[in-house]
Design an enzyme around this catalytic site. Structure first.
Site, PDB file in Angstrom:
ATOM      1  N   GLY A  17      99.511  21.056 -72.759  1.00  0.00           N
ATOM      2  CA  GLY A  17     100.157  20.716 -71.679  1.00  0.00           C
ATOM      3  C   GLY A  17      99.724  21.510 -70.379  1.00  0.00           C
ATOM      4  N   GLY A  18     100.280  21.317 -69.398  1.00  0.00           N
ATOM      5  CA  GLY A  18      99.826  21.970 -68.096  1.00  0.00           C
ATOM      6  C   GLY A  18      99.911  23.418 -68.085  1.00  0.00           C
ATOM      7  N   ILE A  19     100.901  24.146 -68.928  1.00  0.00           N
ATOM      8  CA  ILE A  19     101.003  25.478 -68.958  1.00  0.00           C
ATOM      9  C   ILE A  19      99.933  25.961 -70.234  1.00  0.00           C
ATOM     10  CG2 ILE A  19     102.108  27.553 -69.503  1.00  0.00           C
ATOM     11  CD1 ILE A  19     104.437  26.174 -68.044  1.00  0.00           C
ATOM     12  N   GLY A  20     100.316  25.158 -71.235  1.00  0.00           N
ATOM     13  CA  GLY A  20      99.414  25.605 -72.521  1.00  0.00           C
ATOM     14  C   GLY A  20      97.634  25.482 -72.161  1.00  0.00           C
ATOM     15  N   ASP A  77     100.146  21.090 -81.057  1.00  0.00           N
ATOM     16  CA  ASP A  77     100.797  20.214 -79.900  1.00  0.00           C
ATOM     17  C   ASP A  77     100.843  18.891 -80.660  1.00  0.00           C
ATOM     18  OD1 ASP A  77     102.299  19.243 -77.592  1.00  0.00           O
ATOM     19  OD2 ASP A  77     101.151  20.470 -76.125  1.00  0.00           O
ATOM     20  N   ASP A  86     108.340  35.651 -62.538  1.00  0.00           N
ATOM     21  CA  ASP A  86     109.228  36.487 -61.158  1.00  0.00           C
ATOM     22  C   ASP A  86     108.482  37.581 -60.533  1.00  0.00           C
ATOM     23  OD1 ASP A  86     110.659  34.028 -61.886  1.00  0.00           O
ATOM     24  OD2 ASP A  86     111.745  35.235 -63.499  1.00  0.00           O
ATOM     25  N   HIS A  97     115.861  33.773 -65.733  1.00  0.00           N
ATOM     26  CA  HIS A  97     114.766  33.207 -65.108  1.00  0.00           C
ATOM     27  C   HIS A  97     114.705  31.966 -64.377  1.00  0.00           C
ATOM     28  CE1 HIS A  97     110.293  32.454 -65.086  1.00  0.00           C
ATOM     29  NE2 HIS A  97     110.453  31.455 -65.952  1.00  0.00           N
TER      30      HIS A  97
END
Length: 329
Positions: A11-14, A34, A151, A179
């Site tokens: 994914g986009g983060i992975g 995944d 954060d 969060h």
């Protein structure tokens, strides 16, 4: 030897998270999991001239078992972004189910691993993970973390812009609570070194940290969310957990943890009335060594923010626990 797993690696983060772990000298074996494209991502990364070996797995042919077995740390960014026409409740049910099933894999194949949850909504997915591990009889509060480092990273960056610090990483800005939105509470009064935030900028700065994700979504024209900065934040926290597990001392970073199960947690729980809360965590070889009760030292401005955070967190946490205890049809 350190085996790191990224669950949701395509994914986009992975993908950027996997890249950062691949080039880290702390990782010996990188295992990617995944539902699509993982062998390709793993092969691509395997051409990078760094020590970590890389393998990618799909659900078929016992892929989850192969990916997770022997893992020392499992980072979970898996999930889907909110799509047009999708309610927040729709998104919650999908991502909650994804996290539940992956953590069942942790319980079965690597119950002693450090588990780092990135999948949103973290305020609910971490309680879900805890309930799954409890049901399996392998819950260790010291090894379950909700990653709230983004954060902290935003707070460092945005404050640096105001005070003129060229290197934001030199600032330590405690960010506590949860969060999402108003549950995120930056404690500028406890920054190190001390910072002076002009009164007329305080509200805007606080809101920017709380809703920084919206800024990214708008800048991407609604076509994406905070993937690259989240990948960096996830890697930064994972790296600290690994360093502490190898014996490095004095490592502290805020994280969303189960308070009743960790040293110092009872004092924070008594004030917040929340079982899960993000506070500065001192990391050790077994995970959480202790948590710091900095809530009590909040100033009047921050206490008002915290009251709103407590209310929001209570509902978020209960929703996660309920998802496991009374699963939706």
């Amino acid at each position: 030897m350190v085996k790191a797993v990224v669950a949701g690696a395509s994914g986009g983060i992975g993908q950027p998270l996997s890249l950062l772990l691949k080039i880290s000298p702390l990782v010996d074996e990188l295992s990617l999991y995944d539902v699509v494209n993982t062998p390709g991502v793993a092969t691509d990364l395997s051409h990078i001239s760094s020590p970590a070996t890389t393998a990618g797995y799909l659900p078929q042919e016992d892929g989850l078992k192969k990916a997770f077995t022997g893992a020392d740390i499992v980072v979970i960014p898996a999930g889907i972004p909110r799509k047009p026409g999708m309610t927040r409740d729709d998104l919650f049910k999908i991502n909650a189910g994804i996290v539940r099933d992956l953590v069942k894999g942790v319980a079965e194949y690597c119950p002693n691993a450090f588990v780092l949850i990135i999948s949103n909504p973290v305020n609910s997915t971490v309680p879900i993970a805890a309930e799954v591990l409890k049901n399996a009889g392998v819950f260790n509060p010291k090894k379950l973390f909700g990653v709230t480092t983004l954060d902290v990273v935003r707070a460092e960056t945005f404050v640096a812009e105001i005070v003129g610090e060229k290197n934001p990483a030199k600032l330590t800005i405690p960010v506590i609570g949860g969060h999402s939105g108003e549950t995120i509470v930056p404690l500028f009064s406890q920054a190190s070194p001390k910072v002076n935030i002009p009164a007329d900028q305080l509200d805007a700065l606080t809101k920017r940290i709380q809703f920084g994700g919206d800024e990214v979504v708008q800048a991407k024209g609604g076509l994406g969310s905070a993937t690259l900065s989240m990948a960096y934040a996830g890697f930064r926290f994972a790296e600290k957990v690994i360093k502490a597990s190898k014996g490095e001392t004095g490592i502290v970073e805020p994280s969303f943890v189960y308070l009743p199960g960790v040293e110092g947690g009872d004092a924070v729980q008594k004030i917040t009335n929340c079982d899960f809360f993000s506070v500065p965590v001192e990391l050790g070889t077994e995970g959480v060594k202790s948590v710091a009760n900095i809530v009590a030292n909040a100033n009047d401005y921050e206490k008002k923010l915290l009251e709103a955070a407590y209310t929001g967190l209570g509902g978020n946490i209960a929703k996660g626990v309920e998802f496991i205890k009374n699963p939706p049809a």
